[in-house]
Design an enzyme around this catalytic site. Sequence first.
Site, mmCIF file in Angstrom:
data_model
loop_
_atom_site.group_PDB
_atom_site.id
_atom_site.type_symbol
_atom_site.label_atom_id
_atom_site.label_comp_id
_atom_site.label_asym_id
_atom_site.label_seq_id
_atom_site.Cartn_x
_atom_site.Cartn_y
_atom_site.Cartn_z
ATOM 1 C CD GLU A 426 -2.688 1.418 2.395
ATOM 2 O OE1 GLU A 426 -2.751 0.413 3.379
ATOM 3 O OE2 GLU A 426 -3.517 2.331 2.553
ATOM 4 C CG ASN A 481 -4.652 5.108 0.808
ATOM 5 O OD1 ASN A 481 -5.723 4.350 1.491
ATOM 6 N ND2 ASN A 481 -3.314 4.977 1.073
ATOM 7 C CD GLU A 513 -6.095 0.593 0.433
ATOM 8 O OE1 GLU A 513 -6.206 1.584 1.390
ATOM 9 O OE2 GLU A 513 -5.247 -0.140 0.474
ATOM 10 C CG ASP A 543 -8.466 2.540 3.586
ATOM 11 O OD1 ASP A 543 -8.470 1.754 4.323
ATOM 12 O OD2 ASP A 543 -7.946 3.328 3.247
ATOM 13 C CD GLU A 600 -6.819 -0.670 6.920
ATOM 14 O OE1 GLU A 600 -6.089 0.123 6.110
ATOM 15 O OE2 GLU A 600 -8.005 -0.114 7.332
HETATM 16 P P1 C2E Z 1 -5.026 4.308 5.776
HETATM 17 O O1 C2E Z 1 -5.239 4.279 4.244
HETATM 18 O O2 C2E Z 1 -5.806 3.411 6.700
HETATM 19 O O3 C2E Z 1 -3.685 3.798 6.010
HETATM 20 C C1 C2E Z 1 -3.053 2.983 7.065
HETATM 21 C C2 C2E Z 1 -2.384 3.911 8.046
HETATM 22 O O4 C2E Z 1 -2.429 2.833 9.319
HETATM 23 C C3 C2E Z 1 -1.026 4.179 7.797
HETATM 24 O O5 C2E Z 1 -0.780 5.516 8.399
HETATM 25 C C4 C2E Z 1 -0.338 3.156 8.345
HETATM 26 O O6 C2E Z 1 1.087 3.839 8.609
HETATM 27 C C5 C2E Z 1 -0.746 2.840 9.482
HETATM 28 N N1 C2E Z 1 -0.506 1.470 9.974
HETATM 29 C C6 C2E Z 1 -0.173 0.478 9.356
HETATM 30 N N2 C2E Z 1 0.025 -0.513 10.139
HETATM 31 C C7 C2E Z 1 -0.284 -0.089 11.325
HETATM 32 C C8 C2E Z 1 -0.296 -0.821 12.473
HETATM 33 O O7 C2E Z 1 -0.258 -1.990 12.761
HETATM 34 N N3 C2E Z 1 -0.629 0.037 13.851
HETATM 35 C C9 C2E Z 1 -0.674 1.380 13.495
HETATM 36 N N4 C2E Z 1 -0.781 1.869 14.683
HETATM 37 N N5 C2E Z 1 -0.681 1.848 12.318
HETATM 38 C C10 C2E Z 1 -0.754 1.092 11.129
HETATM 39 P P2 C2E Z 1 -0.339 6.645 7.640
HETATM 40 O O8 C2E Z 1 0.734 6.419 6.611
HETATM 41 O O9 C2E Z 1 -0.028 7.854 8.800
HETATM 42 O O10 C2E Z 1 -1.646 7.272 6.865
HETATM 43 C C11 C2E Z 1 -2.816 7.561 7.551
HETATM 44 C C12 C2E Z 1 -3.909 7.807 6.411
HETATM 45 O O11 C2E Z 1 -3.524 8.806 5.657
HETATM 46 C C13 C2E Z 1 -4.111 6.626 5.548
HETATM 47 O O12 C2E Z 1 -4.910 5.749 6.325
HETATM 48 C C14 C2E Z 1 -4.850 7.195 4.549
HETATM 49 O O13 C2E Z 1 -6.254 7.415 4.730
HETATM 50 C C15 C2E Z 1 -4.279 8.563 4.418
HETATM 51 N N6 C2E Z 1 -3.326 8.562 3.400
HETATM 52 C C16 C2E Z 1 -2.237 8.088 3.334
HETATM 53 N N7 C2E Z 1 -1.565 8.448 2.184
HETATM 54 C C17 C2E Z 1 -2.437 8.881 1.365
HETATM 55 C C18 C2E Z 1 -2.472 9.111 0.111
HETATM 56 O O14 C2E Z 1 -1.387 9.014 -0.803
HETATM 57 N N8 C2E Z 1 -3.755 9.662 -0.344
HETATM 58 C C19 C2E Z 1 -4.661 10.009 0.265
HETATM 59 N N9 C2E Z 1 -5.733 10.500 -0.138
HETATM 60 N N10 C2E Z 1 -4.613 9.519 1.672
HETATM 61 C C20 C2E Z 1 -3.499 8.995 2.189
HETATM 62 CA CA CA Z 2 -5.457 2.827 2.982
HETATM 63 CA CA CA Z 3 -7.184 2.071 6.338
#
Ligand code: C2E
Ligand code: CA
Ligand code: CA
Length: 648
Positions: A426, A481, A513, A543, A600
Amino acid sequence: MKKTLLAVRALMSVPKDNPGLVKAQYSALARQLPMMYFILLVNTLLLAGTHFAVAPRWLVVYCPAVMTLFGVIRTVEWIRTRKQTRSPAQMLTALKRTNMLAPFVAVAFTAWSLALFPYGDGYTQAHVAFYMAITVIGCIFCMMHLLPAALATTAVVNTAFVVFFASTTIITFVATAIDVLLVSIAMLVILKVQYADFTRLVNMQAHTAKLSEENLHLANQDSLTGLANRRQFFSRLDTLLARAREQETRLAVGLIDLDGFKPVNDLYGHSVGDRLLYQVGQRLTGLLDDDTHLARLGGDEFALIITQPMSDDQLRTFGEKVCASMREPFLLVDIPIQISASLGIATFPDQAASATEVYEYADYALYQSKRHRPGTVCLFSAAHRQQLNREGLTEQALRRADLNDEFHVVFQPIVELGSERTIAFEALARWQSPELGNVSPSEFIPIAERVGMVNRLTVPLLGKALEAAASWPAGMRLSFNLSAHDCGSEDAAQQIVELIKRSPFDPARIDLEITETAAIQDLPQTQQAIRRFRELGCGISLDDFGTGYSSLSQIHALSLTKLKVDRTFVTHIDADPASFKIVKSLIALCQDMQLECIVEGVETAAELAALKNLGCAWAQGYLFAKPMPASEIGAWLEGEQLARAKAV
Ligand code: C2E
Ligand code: CA
Ligand code: CA
């Protein structure tokens, strides 16, 4: 005959059922009657003066003294009323009294002046005739706004005058009598016309005032719910806030936004939507007391101004009551309709310092509630203020940022649990801001969405992800995403489609997603965008599943390929029976709907064991790997292969 009598009666009475006219007559008389008495008394004293030497004392001293006393008393009474506010009933009584007095006063003054006639010479007699003829004209003009009084006076004085002087047989007086008779007739006609004009004018003014009052009411009212509208809300807020400031009391503003209103509108049509809004208004009104003002700001947004000072706890309890009442089903069609409402509350003066601020803060609290805990109340706090400030800074930095240079993507493996093999990555956005340092996507993505910049971010990020993925082993998938705005606009979806088409990476290996909340914001447009992505061969994952409010029918309408179960259900799944049951049913649901299910946020071996127990096939989480830069993917995959080889 009866008709004539009725007409005369109408002419000679005060209009009881027209308070506007009574008021206008009253204020005209209050202005003019003192002037009338002044003319009458001065002329009377002058007439007494010219007869002083020739007429008896009772006629030239006592009678004028009594008449002067009466005139002065009435003048003082009328002058005093100008300064006081009178009720319509009091005004009516005053007019009736004047009507009643007028013929008696006219008789008294006429009798007195005619009694003087026999004394003195031709000059003094002529003075009597002139006094009567001219003074009555002055009096009638002053009383013209009270027709009965004016008519009675004309009738008494002029009839007496004409009869008396015509019978003197002195040719000059007979001629004068004829003259006065003609003038009287003309005056009667003019008086009647003038009075009709006056009445019409007053009625017209009353009508115009009523119309403008109605217009004002309409301009301030929401026509659908009958509640105050946006305009009235803001003007009321200004007034009530100024009062709260003056009295140093607390005031709260609550903003309510319905969750799930749009789908009702889409599914059942606008007339059901309108009725739902009406019922929401009614239900809210039923919950509120006199100290709380309710308005509909537009769409499915309502607002409250709470003037009764309440503590934070009281406000929260009140807010929960509002939200709970909105969760009760609405009976509009054959099946009950279920929606919920999110509520944001901000307070003056402790948090916000002005009307604009209290509204903006309530809006921010509402946004927080909708984003994190839809259907609940959120109170704006000091922490929110800090967050708001930080968001302000982030927004500024984001607007200035070089989107190509400062942003990059990292990748988190999605693992097939059976084979323990990474089957996809992802892509997750990262921002290294020269001003703010590393900013998390959970922070900047919502801001980019709010300020309408997210499409400009998606394109370079997807470009970078595709570029990195091009070197991955065959079959390895890429998850990317998308935000609500990427699917909610035709142009944005088109840009994404073109980018994927241009890229050498096979679209069939891409999963896009989208979140539930994003999807239901504009269902038809999202469906359209998804259709185009599916035509390219891309998969679509839902998602954060379980955190929003989508129904099964909505999920079905989206033509998805995968569901991603949100991390909140997985944390402590091994210890929490409720989470265990939810994930179990979600996995079963995916099987039924023939969707692949990715869980997730797996962080511990115990969680993984529980998931395996439930037959979960795919998972993602820190237990396997944290998101990594593109450059580390090769090593990661090699490591995985080595581990497998060792295990064999
Ligand atoms: P998401 O799509 O639900 O992405 C998963 C988030 O959970 C990611 O945080 C990831 O680093 C984190 N994660 C994965 N495994 C674990 C785990 O075991 N424990 C915990 N505590 N967290 C975990 P991240 O990278 O900070 O991204 C946060 C959110 O920001 C994402 O949630 C998504 O909604 C958004 N996002 C990230 N990148 C993009 C993007 O390129 N475009 C868009 N539109 N949204 C994005
Ligand atoms: Ca996601
Ligand atoms: Ca998610």
